[in-house]
Design a protein around this motif. Structure first.
Motif, PDB file in Angstrom:
ATOM      1  N   GLU A  35       0.879  -1.217   0.035  1.00 13.35           N
ATOM      2  CA  GLU A  35      -0.188  -0.013   0.048  1.00 13.35           C
ATOM      3  C   GLU A  35       1.068   1.209  -0.150  1.00 13.35           C
ATOM      4  OE1 GLU A  35      -3.169   1.043  -0.197  1.00 13.35           O
ATOM      5  OE2 GLU A  35      -2.332   3.114   0.236  1.00 13.35           O
ATOM      6  N   SER A  44     -11.772   3.926   0.171  1.00 10.77           N
ATOM      7  CA  SER A  44     -12.599   3.357   1.038  1.00 10.77           C
ATOM      8  C   SER A  44     -12.820   3.747   2.563  1.00 10.77           C
ATOM      9  CB  SER A  44     -11.604   1.879   1.425  1.00 10.77           C
ATOM     10  OG  SER A  44     -11.508   1.349  -0.013  1.00 10.77           O
ATOM     11  N   ALA A  48     -19.843   6.002   2.511  1.00  5.87           N
ATOM     12  CA  ALA A  48     -20.958   6.216   3.398  1.00  5.87           C
ATOM     13  C   ALA A  48     -21.201   5.056   4.224  1.00  5.87           C
ATOM     14  CB  ALA A  48     -21.994   6.721   2.386  1.00  5.87           C
ATOM     15  N   LEU A  50     -22.907   2.299   2.732  1.00  2.00           N
ATOM     16  CA  LEU A  50     -24.149   1.714   2.815  1.00  2.00           C
ATOM     17  C   LEU A  50     -23.981   0.462   1.636  1.00  2.00           C
ATOM     18  CD1 LEU A  50     -25.714   5.200   1.425  1.00  2.00           C
ATOM     19  CD2 LEU A  50     -26.056   4.069   3.657  1.00  2.00           C
ATOM     20  N   VAL A 175       4.155   0.699  -4.940  1.00  3.98           N
ATOM     21  CA  VAL A 175       4.782  -0.043  -5.977  1.00  3.98           C
ATOM     22  C   VAL A 175       5.195   0.763  -7.151  1.00  3.98           C
ATOM     23  CG1 VAL A 175       4.110  -1.624  -7.739  1.00  3.98           C
ATOM     24  CG2 VAL A 175       3.338  -2.033  -5.332  1.00  3.98           C
ATOM     25  N   CYS A 345     -15.311  -0.040  -9.243  1.00  4.80           N
ATOM     26  CA  CYS A 345     -16.153   0.211  -8.097  1.00  4.80           C
ATOM     27  C   CYS A 345     -17.536   0.700  -8.480  1.00  4.80           C
ATOM     28  CB  CYS A 345     -15.320   0.878  -6.973  1.00  4.80           C
ATOM     29  SG  CYS A 345     -15.697   2.825  -7.078  1.00  4.80           S
ATOM     30  N   GLY A 349     -17.838  -0.153  -4.540  1.00  7.51           N
ATOM     31  CA  GLY A 349     -16.724  -1.107  -4.107  1.00  7.51           C
ATOM     32  C   GLY A 349     -16.678  -1.236  -2.575  1.00  7.51           C
ATOM     33  N   SER A 351     -18.913  -1.631   0.018  1.00  7.61           N
ATOM     34  CA  SER A 351     -19.949  -2.837   0.231  1.00  7.61           C
ATOM     35  C   SER A 351     -19.793  -4.132  -0.701  1.00  7.61           C
ATOM     36  CB  SER A 351     -21.285  -2.353  -0.134  1.00  7.61           C
ATOM     37  OG  SER A 351     -21.582  -1.823  -1.316  1.00  7.61           O
TER      38      SER A 351
END
Ligand SMILES: Cc1cc2nc3c(=O)[nH]c(=O)nc-3n(C[C@H](O)[C@H](O)[C@H](O)COP(=O)(O)OP(=O)(O)OC[C@H]3O[C@@H](n4cnc5c(N)ncnc54)[C@H](O)[C@@H]3O)c2cc1C
Length: 405
Positions: A35, A44, A48, A50, A175, A345, A349, A351
């Motif tokens: 990361e 992410s 929200a 949802l 990366v 997404c 993406g 959820s």
């Protein structure tokens, strides 16, 4: 850490990357996630939270419903706690065109197994404090729908489960290379290490195209800004209230931290391409515009007066990765064995990460795509010029709730 060999390297520790990594680890593979910043710090961490059971096609309905089940049972299969809230949701239409659209969604979603019904005015009056229907409208009740109050809690749950099942997560390390030998991807490179792996998954969110480009590959996605706000706490919102989606206004609302969360899809969205930004560009640099949200909220001023007047406690945003047909882009990258992508997404993406990560890991680890999943493969698109990718992605964004209306 020196040279590390892994079965699978995932680039990006957002929801999609972490879920794919976790599911590969659960299948017995050695996994490393690399990361650039910290886990969940980009799209992410802004979500929200949802989850929506009503989707535009059967495959997405299955993935969304599977994701709801997997979120609610996370501790059982992943071994880490995850808190979910299940107040259900109402889908509301205030125009004839959108009423017809919701009638179609009711019919097809039921056929695809979702629990959806027409909601009566009495039900709305009884269940809602912050939304008072006005005039002519049509509503569906979706009792399966859930939310996660703080998106960081899903990331923390994925991280805990990754640790438990042996997937390494390396943070603050971009990366910078994806070596290709004899036409195959062979791993990844950062400034500090090389990781040799036969499978590399590009789950770099808004940066997915740059990362694919490190291997000379192309994925058909266009990042687009999305924003939401949370009001200061107010007694006008009962924390037990359901989620509301007003489809003609392209707005969603839910209780959040004692106040109200409001997010929406503007008709004239803002594309943001990190490839044309400075290398340090992150989600913190996505330009936010409260005026856009205020305008969207003004459409429900009669039903939710506080939407346009309440003081704002938090205003946040980030990037959606939009695909030309509004569906996920998940599977092997064509003509480059070893490179996989978990993206596209299209605003779901966070959820759907539970279902997508599970399905993609099954494809990677067994070599066989789960039923229907090839429909999400990046191979489904031929070459598309950037302007077409952007204009089709913007259309999908603006029609998030009514892609067929
Ligand atoms: C305001 C907002 C609200 C949203 N609400 C919802 C919602 O309610 N429900 C829902 O399902 N979805 C929602 N979404 C969409 C959701 O957030 C995204 O679909 C999801 O987070 C995408 O996850 P990801 O893992 O692809 O991306 P990200 O979370 O952005 O993760 C990608 C990661 O890759 C890393 N990376 C990039 N380049 C490199 C590199 N070279 N090397 C290493 N790492 C790299 C990034 O740093 C990043 O951490 C919302 C999005 C926003 C912005």
């Amino acid at each position: 850490m020196g040279l590390v060999d892994a079965d699978v390297v995932v680039i990006g520790a957002g929801a999609l990357g972490l879920s794919t990594a976790l599911h590969c680890a659960l299948a017995g593979r050695s996994v490393a996630v690399v990361e650039r910043h910290t886990a969940g710090s980009q799209a992410s961490g802004r979500a929200a939270g949802l989850f929506k059971s009503v989707q535009a096609d059967e495959l997405r309905t299955a993935l969304a419903r599977r994701s709801i089940t997997r979120a609610m049972t996370f501790a059982d299969w992943a071994g880490a706690p995850l808190k979910t809230v299940r107040p259900g949701s109402f889908l509301i239409a205030r125009t004839d065109q959108h009423r017809q659209f919701l009638c179609r969604e009711l019919d097809q979603s039921r056929r695809w197994g979702a629990d959806v019904r027409e909601a009566t005015p009495a039900e709305l009056a009884e269940r809602l404090t912050y939304y008072r229907p006005v005039g002519d409208y049509f509503a569906l009740s979706c009792p399966e729908d859930i939310y996660i109050e703080d998106p960081a809690s899903l990331i923390q749950a994925y991280l805990a489960a990754c640790r438990r099942h042996g997937a390494a997560v390396i943070e603050n390390e971009p990366v910078i290379g994806i070596p290709v030998t004899a036409g195959r991807v062979t791993g990844v490179e950062t400034e500090r290490r090389s990781i040799a792996a036969p499978v590399v998954v590009d789950a770099a969110g808004g940066w997915v195209r740059q990362v694919a480009g490190l291997a000379g590959a192309w994925v058909p996605l266009a990042p687009v800004r999305h924003q939401l706000l949370i009001t200061e706490p107010t007694p006008q919102v009962d924390p037990a209230d359901p989620i509301i989606r007003v489809v003609d206004a392209a707005l969603y609302l839910r209780p959040a931290r004692g106040g109200l969360m409001i997010g929406g899809f503007e008709p004239d969205p803002l594309p943001v391409d990190p490839r044309h930004q400075p290398p340090s560009f992150s989600t913190d640099d996505v330009p936010l515009d409260l005026g856009v949200l205020r305008q969207l909220a003004a459409q429900v001023a009669r039903e939710v007066p506080l939407a346009s007047t309440a003081p704002v406690a938090e205003h946040r945003g980030g990037l959606f990765t939009m695909s030309p047909d509004g569906r996920f882009v998940t599977g092997p990258v064509p003509d480059l064995p070893g490179l996989w992508v978990a993206s596209g997404c299209n605003g779901s993406g966070f959820s759907s990460s539970l279902g997508i990560g599970e399905a993609l890991a099954a494809w990677i680890t067994t070599g066989t795509p789960p039923p229907g999943l090839t429909a999400l493969s990046p191979a489904r698109f031929g070459p598309l010029p950037d302007h077409a990718l952007v204009s089709r992605g913007l259309w999908q964004y603006a029609h998030y709730y009514d892609p067929a209306a």
